[in-house]
Design an enzyme around this catalytic site. Structure first.
Site, PDB file in Angstrom:
ATOM      1  N   ASP A 173      36.540  33.251  67.194  1.00  0.00           N
ATOM      2  CA  ASP A 173      36.556  34.269  67.686  1.00  0.00           C
ATOM      3  C   ASP A 173      35.050  35.412  67.570  1.00  0.00           C
ATOM      4  O   ASP A 173      34.225  34.897  67.084  1.00  0.00           O
ATOM      5  CB  ASP A 173      37.686  35.315  66.856  1.00  0.00           C
ATOM      6  CG  ASP A 173      38.262  36.294  67.737  1.00  0.00           C
ATOM      7  OD1 ASP A 173      37.976  36.541  68.831  1.00  0.00           O
ATOM      8  OD2 ASP A 173      39.573  36.769  66.957  1.00  0.00           O
TER       9      ASP A 173
ATOM     10  N   ARG B 165      34.852  47.386  64.549  1.00  0.00           N
ATOM     11  CA  ARG B 165      35.586  46.742  64.084  1.00  0.00           C
ATOM     12  C   ARG B 165      35.376  46.653  62.713  1.00  0.00           C
ATOM     13  O   ARG B 165      35.521  45.215  62.026  1.00  0.00           O
ATOM     14  CB  ARG B 165      36.255  45.431  64.648  1.00  0.00           C
ATOM     15  CG  ARG B 165      37.660  45.306  64.414  1.00  0.00           C
ATOM     16  CD  ARG B 165      38.226  43.730  64.771  1.00  0.00           C
ATOM     17  NE  ARG B 165      39.405  43.343  64.719  1.00  0.00           N
ATOM     18  CZ  ARG B 165      39.996  42.309  64.202  1.00  0.00           C
ATOM     19  NH1 ARG B 165      39.307  41.195  64.429  1.00  0.00           N
ATOM     20  NH2 ARG B 165      41.419  42.410  64.216  1.00  0.00           N
TER      21      ARG B 165
ATOM     22  N   ASP C  76      43.926  39.502  75.066  1.00  0.00           N
ATOM     23  CA  ASP C  76      44.596  39.830  73.963  1.00  0.00           C
ATOM     24  C   ASP C  76      45.873  40.714  74.537  1.00  0.00           C
ATOM     25  O   ASP C  76      46.880  40.830  73.712  1.00  0.00           O
ATOM     26  CB  ASP C  76      43.838  40.982  72.899  1.00  0.00           C
ATOM     27  CG  ASP C  76      43.288  40.233  71.807  1.00  0.00           C
ATOM     28  OD1 ASP C  76      43.239  39.090  71.641  1.00  0.00           O
ATOM     29  OD2 ASP C  76      42.586  40.954  70.812  1.00  0.00           O
TER      30      ASP C  76
HETATM   31  C1  DGJ Z   1      40.892  38.914  68.361  1.00  0.00           C
HETATM   32  C2  DGJ Z   1      41.758  37.912  68.908  1.00  0.00           C
HETATM   33  O1  DGJ Z   1      41.685  37.995  70.482  1.00  0.00           O
HETATM   34  C3  DGJ Z   1      43.283  37.888  68.506  1.00  0.00           C
HETATM   35  O2  DGJ Z   1      44.033  36.733  69.072  1.00  0.00           O
HETATM   36  C4  DGJ Z   1      43.049  37.499  67.067  1.00  0.00           C
HETATM   37  O3  DGJ Z   1      42.557  36.394  66.642  1.00  0.00           O
HETATM   38  C5  DGJ Z   1      42.490  38.711  66.457  1.00  0.00           C
HETATM   39  N1  DGJ Z   1      41.033  38.608  67.140  1.00  0.00           N
HETATM   40  C6  DGJ Z   1      42.202  38.327  64.874  1.00  0.00           C
HETATM   41  O4  DGJ Z   1      41.478  39.341  64.306  1.00  0.00           O
END
Ligand code: DGJ
Length: 723
Positions: free
Chosen positions: A472, A437, A542
């Site tokens: 995160d 990423r 997610d």
């Molecule tokens: C991954 C997370 O799981 C999402 O909910 C979100 O916060 C994105 N990252 C943002 O980059």
């Protein structure tokens, strides 16, 4: 007293309400495991330690009989190289290359107050036993803590070097179990990004079977959890032993079915890429692991883990408190927002019952997409004119608290931080590091990096009225090499990283005790008890599709309390899987855990908006149950077409039942659903049916599930006891 020692038999008895764990010092000074399971008397059970001759089982020096072998003995903390050929709990190498250690009993102490484990999370309180062992080069301390009501036993080890030189640890575990038969199924939680917490139940085969992570995080792929369940054990009956490792980095939990039909269970660091050098006079502490014994199936095991984590691990400020209803900006806006757009979203929350507005990724540095900005924790005032204060003010005007996203452990090469400190990320000298990423992992083994991150996050939290942080972590660790460590300590990087992370989040959560931190790692990539000690809740996945979420939440609930997981109602077709599910079903599934919304509220129909208000009202009613109740899993979406959770309040005065039918069924059978965990002497009013029924009838005959046509139908039932 949960712990007793009988000096005449040299036997330790550790007991919860329904289990006994017994081991002894045998005549040779080795610790021998005797029993782990149903509660039994504190009797002389030495007859059960009986051994007899087995071919190829080496007798240890000084053995009176040639069948006295470590290969056949149930060991308490097995080592290496002295005849026990199973995978051991400890393997060290001294400065002369010697790998054999005979760990023998020296002494023990029983204490009312559990000794602290510094630098790593552990369960709070509990009567404890410390057993001191000694070998030629090591002093080993084994720590045991009993949680009687939860039928749980926490364990860890400390390895002290008593040699005049370095000792290198090659493998070390927090616990080892030698169970006397192998009549178990192994249950693990495997998964992937967007598909966490999948349950796999398989018979134990001969040999070693493991779940592990070498990703630098506990991972989506295997959770640091394993259960061994008797073949006849189901949700409500039969024996099960759950193992949970209180750690957030690389781990390995293994079960080894042996030639003699016994099982050895180990929980510790992975055997592959872990080495740790302990200098003369120094100690190494393992993380803590905890086992739960259940004689009433997986359900009781899970409820014990839930109670244990809520009462003994999660920050008490939040552990038993209903969590706020959240709006999160990510799925509806991504990086594409400015102050005006946020104002519109905030205004749309007004009068809905939403309590917390969370601004996700994209508010800092030059972060307009995921290629840049990580590391530069300064508000992007081009995007957010006037910074955060106007947004927070707008939230306040609308009766909302404000929350903010961070990903502190990472850096984009395109960032001011990376340009200033290229050596602050993990990378092997002269080797191009792997990107994931578009980002690299900061070197949290370095105190100056931890310091920088603490200052970056805390200055934003100090300067702004922020009630919540989403933390995160969107990639795993490769190139695990720290410029700050010597070559022979590079295999310590992953563990030192986690120690640095615990230091960082420990400081921040202490500095801001009333900020609710939510963990996230691309969803549920770091849902583990270690993180739970700092972050009371975690974004479970997610994947926000309601149907996939029934399985993800069901699976994770094997070990984690419902309030520790978060679920949001998102848009349809679902962003990740494209499925279209009814708004009501999305609400019912998400409100089984800490609840919120993640869709464009300015775009809802009047009908959806009204439904949303009702959903939030319903959630707030059951939020105390989510926070404190007992979970009964009544229908398993992994093995059938229905999902049913029942949550019962501790006083058994209230319950909520959530039902989801995954696919529509032609000529649907009449489904009676027998409830669990109610008081059979109480009478309950079932709001949705208008019926008043005794607990006995509800548990003996049950409710009738709806016969709706169509896929993805859901229903919820609220039960309240009548005085
Ligand atoms: C991954 C997370 O799981 C999402 O909910 C979100 O916060 C994105 N990252 C943002 O980059």
């Amino acid at each position: 007293m949960a712990i007793a020692y009988d000096p005449s038999r040299k036997t330790f008895y550790l007991e919860g309400d329904r289990f006994s764990y017994i081991f002894r010092v045998n005549e040779y000074g080795y610790l021998q495991q005797m029993h782990y399971g149903a509660k039994i008397g504190r009797e002389d059970i030495s007859y059960a330690a009986f051994q007899f001759w087995r071919g190829f089982a080496p007798a240890f020096p000084g053995a009176k009989n040639d069948w006295d072998s470590l290969d056949t003995m149930a060991a308490e903390y097995p080592g290496y190289g002295r005849g026990d050929f199973r995978r051991g709990a400890l393997l060290t190498v001294d400065n002369q290359g010697r790998r054999t250690e005979d760990l023998k009993y020296r002494s023990h102490v029983i204490v009312r107050e559990k000794p602290a484990l510094t630098g790593m999370p552990s369960l709070r309180g509990g009567e404890s036993l410390i057993v001191f062992l000694r070998s030629r080069t090591l002093d080993v301390e084994l720590y045991y803590t009993v949680y009687e009501r939860e039928n749980a036993l926490a364990r860890r080890a400390v390895i002290k070097n008593r040699l005049d030189g370095d000792v290198r640890i090659q493998r070390v575990c927090a616990l080892s179990l030698d169970l006397p038969d192998a009549d178990y199924d192994m249950i693990t939680l495997y998964g992937k990004y967007g598909g966490e917490g999948q349950i796999e139940r398989v018979p134990l085969r001969h040999g070693l079977q493991t779940v592990y992570s070498c990703r630098g995080a506990s991972s989506h792929q295997y959770n640091p959890f394993m259960a061994l369940a008797r073949k006849n054990a189901d949700e409500h009956t039969g024996e099960a032993i759950g193992v949970s490792y209180i750690y957030s980095g690389n781990f390995e939990i293994s079960a080894e079915r042996t030639q003699f039909e016994t099982v050895r269970v180990l929980a510790g660091f992975p055997s592959a890429d872990f080495r740790y050098t302990v200098a003369r006079g120094e100690c190494f502490h393992t993380p803590e692991a905890v086992t739960v014994y259940s004689d009433a199936g997986l359900g009781r095991m899970s409820r014990a883990f839930h109670d244990l984590f809520r009462d003994r691990l999660i920050n008490p400020v939040f552990a038993h408190t209903p969590r706020p209803v959240v709006f999160n900006s990510w799925e509806s806006m991504g990086f594409d927002f400015d102050t005006e757009k946020l104002f519109a979203a905030i205004d749309a929350c007004k009068d809905t019952g939403i309590e917390l507005f969370v601004l996700d990724d994209g508010w800092f540095g030059k972060r307009d997409d995921d290629t840049r900005g990580l590391g530069d924790w300064r508000v992007n005032t081009k995007k957010l004119c006037g910074g955060l204060p106007p947004i927070i003010e707008r939230c306040k005007v609308n009766g909302l608290k404000f929350g903010l996203w961070f990903e502190p452990e990472m850096v984009n090469p395109d960032s001011d931080l990376y340009r200033a400190h290229p050596d602050w990320c993990l990378r092997v000298p002269d080797v191009e590091p792997c990107l994931c990423r578009n980002q690299l992992v900061l070197d949290l083994t370095r105190s100056e990096v931890v310091e920088y991150l603490q200052n970056s996050v805390s200055s934003i939290l100090q300067d702004n009225d922020i009630a919540y942080v989403k933390w995160d972590m969107n990639r795993h660790i490769t190139d695990a090499y720290s410029a700050a460590l010597p070559p022979d300590r590079q295999q310590e990087v992953c563990h030192r990283y986690i120690l640095g992370l615990y230091e960082l989040i420990g400081r921040l959560t202490e500095q801001f005790p009333h900020v609710l931190f939510e963990g996230c790692s691309g969803g549920g990539g770091r849902i583990d008890p270690g993180m739970l000690a700092y972050f009371p809740q975690h974004w479970a996945s997610d994947n926000s599709d309601a149907i996939d979420r029934t399985r993800i939440q069901y699976g994770l609930s094997l070990c984690y309390p419902l309030s520790a997981l978060t679920g949001h109602v998102s848009a349809v077709p679902n962003n990740q899987v494209g499925r279209v599910t009814p708004f009501a079903t999305r609400g019912i599934v998400a409100s089984n855990v800490s609840f919120g919304y993640e869709l464009d509220l300015t775009d809802l129909s009047e009908e959806e908006r009204n439904l949303m208000k009702r959903q939030i009202g319903d959630y707030k009613r059951i939020a105390p149950l989510i926070a404190n109740g007992d979970l009964y899993r009544l229908k398993d979406p992994f093995t059938g077409n229905d999902f049913v959770f029942e949550i019962v309040s501790k006083d058994k005065n209230e319950a909520v039942v959530s039902f989801v039918q995954i696919l529509g069924v032609f000529s649907v059978p009449i489904r009676r659903l027998r409830l669990q965990g109610l008081d059979e002497h109480k009478t309950y009013f079932v709001e949705e049916t208008g019926l008043t029924l005794s607990g006995k009838t509800l548990m003996g005959l049950g409710l009738i599930m709806p016969c709706e046509r169509g896929d993805f139908q859901a229903a919820v039932y609220h039960l309240t006891s009548k005085a």
